[in-house]
Design a protein around this motif. Sequence first.
Motif, mmCIF file in Angstrom:
data_model
loop_
_atom_site.group_PDB
_atom_site.id
_atom_site.type_symbol
_atom_site.label_atom_id
_atom_site.label_comp_id
_atom_site.label_asym_id
_atom_site.label_seq_id
_atom_site.Cartn_x
_atom_site.Cartn_y
_atom_site.Cartn_z
ATOM 1 N N ILE A 141 0.929 -1.244 -0.119
ATOM 2 C CA ILE A 141 -0.122 0.076 -0.023
ATOM 3 C C ILE A 141 0.859 1.152 0.016
ATOM 4 O O ILE A 141 0.639 2.372 -0.627
ATOM 5 N N ASP A 142 1.939 1.170 0.712
ATOM 6 C CA ASP A 142 2.857 2.276 0.763
ATOM 7 C C ASP A 142 3.290 2.508 -0.653
ATOM 8 O O ASP A 142 3.440 3.652 -0.917
ATOM 9 N N GLY A 143 3.691 1.659 -1.274
ATOM 10 C CA GLY A 143 4.146 1.800 -2.692
ATOM 11 C C GLY A 143 3.044 2.407 -3.638
ATOM 12 O O GLY A 143 3.459 2.659 -4.824
ATOM 13 N N LEU A 144 1.824 2.259 -3.325
ATOM 14 C CA LEU A 144 0.685 2.877 -4.076
ATOM 15 C C LEU A 144 0.735 4.322 -4.353
ATOM 16 O O LEU A 144 0.008 4.698 -5.044
ATOM 17 N N LYS A 145 1.238 5.067 -3.402
ATOM 18 C CA LYS A 145 0.954 6.373 -3.361
ATOM 19 C C LYS A 145 1.414 7.240 -4.335
ATOM 20 O O LYS A 145 1.027 8.369 -4.676
ATOM 21 N N GLN A 146 2.370 6.524 -5.491
ATOM 22 C CA GLN A 146 2.862 7.283 -6.498
ATOM 23 C C GLN A 146 1.630 7.229 -7.370
ATOM 24 O O GLN A 146 1.894 7.916 -8.408
ATOM 25 N N TYR A 147 0.578 6.395 -7.348
ATOM 26 C CA TYR A 147 -0.384 6.309 -8.270
ATOM 27 C C TYR A 147 -1.637 7.121 -8.137
ATOM 28 O O TYR A 147 -2.356 6.727 -7.156
ATOM 29 N N GLU A 148 -1.832 8.401 -8.854
ATOM 30 C CA GLU A 148 -2.851 9.151 -8.288
ATOM 31 C C GLU A 148 -4.525 8.731 -8.550
ATOM 32 O O GLU A 148 -5.268 9.382 -7.819
ATOM 33 N N ASN A 149 -4.377 7.783 -9.342
ATOM 34 C CA ASN A 149 -5.697 7.338 -9.531
ATOM 35 C C ASN A 149 -6.054 5.960 -8.831
ATOM 36 O O ASN A 149 -7.116 5.296 -8.824
ATOM 37 N N ILE A 150 -5.405 5.596 -7.980
ATOM 38 C CA ILE A 150 -5.540 4.587 -6.954
ATOM 39 C C ILE A 150 -5.898 5.169 -5.659
ATOM 40 O O ILE A 150 -5.072 5.715 -5.009
ATOM 41 N N LYS A 151 -7.153 4.908 -5.078
ATOM 42 C CA LYS A 151 -7.607 4.868 -3.913
ATOM 43 C C LYS A 151 -7.749 3.727 -3.129
ATOM 44 O O LYS A 151 -8.460 2.991 -3.570
ATOM 45 N N VAL A 152 -7.127 3.579 -2.113
ATOM 46 C CA VAL A 152 -7.359 2.264 -1.263
ATOM 47 C C VAL A 152 -8.333 2.439 -0.226
ATOM 48 O O VAL A 152 -8.358 2.846 0.988
ATOM 49 N N ALA A 153 -9.590 1.763 -0.759
ATOM 50 C CA ALA A 153 -10.691 1.979 0.101
ATOM 51 C C ALA A 153 -10.574 1.029 1.438
ATOM 52 O O ALA A 153 -11.426 1.264 2.504
ATOM 53 N N GLY A 154 -10.160 -0.237 1.118
ATOM 54 C CA GLY A 154 -10.049 -1.029 2.050
ATOM 55 C C GLY A 154 -9.283 -2.485 1.657
ATOM 56 O O GLY A 154 -8.534 -2.495 0.663
ATOM 57 N N LEU A 155 -9.669 -3.301 2.420
ATOM 58 C CA LEU A 155 -8.994 -4.811 2.344
ATOM 59 C C LEU A 155 -10.183 -5.661 1.903
ATOM 60 O O LEU A 155 -11.186 -5.631 2.208
ATOM 61 N N MET A 156 -9.729 -6.859 1.082
ATOM 62 C CA MET A 156 -10.742 -7.850 0.749
ATOM 63 C C MET A 156 -10.196 -9.074 0.831
ATOM 64 O O MET A 156 -8.868 -9.284 0.976
ATOM 65 N N THR A 157 -10.927 -10.284 1.419
ATOM 66 C CA THR A 157 -10.294 -11.550 1.373
ATOM 67 C C THR A 157 -11.457 -12.354 1.133
ATOM 68 O O THR A 157 -12.648 -12.179 1.039
ATOM 69 N N MET A 158 -10.862 -13.677 0.833
ATOM 70 C CA MET A 158 -11.857 -14.790 0.404
ATOM 71 C C MET A 158 -11.342 -15.945 1.442
ATOM 72 O O MET A 158 -10.175 -16.071 1.536
ATOM 73 N N MET A 159 -12.225 -16.554 2.070
ATOM 74 C CA MET A 159 -11.897 -17.694 3.012
ATOM 75 C C MET A 159 -11.594 -18.919 2.178
ATOM 76 O O MET A 159 -12.179 -19.140 1.315
ATOM 77 N N PRO A 160 -10.639 -19.881 2.912
ATOM 78 C CA PRO A 160 -10.579 -20.991 2.362
ATOM 79 C C PRO A 160 -11.729 -21.939 2.719
ATOM 80 O O PRO A 160 -12.629 -21.479 3.543
ATOM 81 N N ASN A 161 -12.028 -22.992 1.744
ATOM 82 C CA ASN A 161 -13.133 -23.897 1.881
ATOM 83 C C ASN A 161 -13.127 -24.855 3.102
ATOM 84 O O ASN A 161 -13.127 -25.750 2.891
ATOM 85 N N ILE A 162 -13.322 -24.201 4.203
ATOM 86 C CA ILE A 162 -13.286 -25.119 5.411
ATOM 87 C C ILE A 162 -14.414 -24.743 6.346
ATOM 88 O O ILE A 162 -15.093 -23.513 6.245
ATOM 89 N N ASP A 163 -14.767 -25.664 7.059
ATOM 90 C CA ASP A 163 -16.013 -25.539 7.844
ATOM 91 C C ASP A 163 -15.664 -25.111 9.427
ATOM 92 O O ASP A 163 -16.720 -24.817 10.141
#
Length: 224
Positions: A141-163
């Motif tokens: 994320i720190d490395g993204l500050k050079q990109y003026e059109n990228i706004k980091v709204a948040g984090l996303m994840t997908m869970m592994p297929n476990i119960d």
Amino acid sequence: MDVRDKLEIINEKIKAACEASGRNPGEITIVAVTKYVSVERAQEALDAGLLHLGENRDDGLDSKWEHLGDKPVWHFIGTLQSRKVKNIIDKVTYIHSLDRKSLAKEINKRASGPVNCFIQVNISGEESKHGLPAEDVIPFIDGLKQYENIKVAGLMTMMPNIDDETKLRGFFKQMKSLQAEIEAMGMEHAPCTELSMGMSNDFMIAIEEGATFIRVGTALVGED
Ligand SMILES: *Cc1c(COP(=O)(O)O)cnc(C)c1O
């Protein structure tokens, strides 16, 4: 069951998860994932009052876009190849799968203004899952500050297929703590206030642990 009835069930569950965790249902945005279903079914979701729709492929987005245009707020939730960015960039408001610099560079180049991006995190460390390992997220994320059109709204994840609920809850908790850590850094390009996690099978646990965007397909628009 029609989408309206399914939505009523989902809303009850959201309410219950919020009550269990002292949260306000108004903090939760439902992204209706329409990747498995027809345009008609996606329209039904809009008619039921859902505002946010998610697709995971550029061709799926294209065919829905042809009919629905910008009526929904579109979320791109799938793995995104850099060469496909130009096809989707003017249609989507959120991209949930930013996980590498080359993709950030391409989004930055093709976008006409700031794009809300979620950084995809492989929180379980499972090999088959996309996303950055947790320890790489802050430097990335720190490395993204050079990109003026990228706004980091948040984090996303997908869970592994476990119960194993205890394990899943643990992964969701790790996501919340990483998101809060980044938010607290107060980076201008990365407010990182949002957490995109929870799908049909686990959205209640995800909400209890802090999700603000849940991505629900089968349980909401599934045609059964
Ligand atoms: C398909 C998909 C979903 C929705 O999955 P369901 O189990 O049908 O709710 C959510 N997020 C992503 C990234 C997906 O690809």
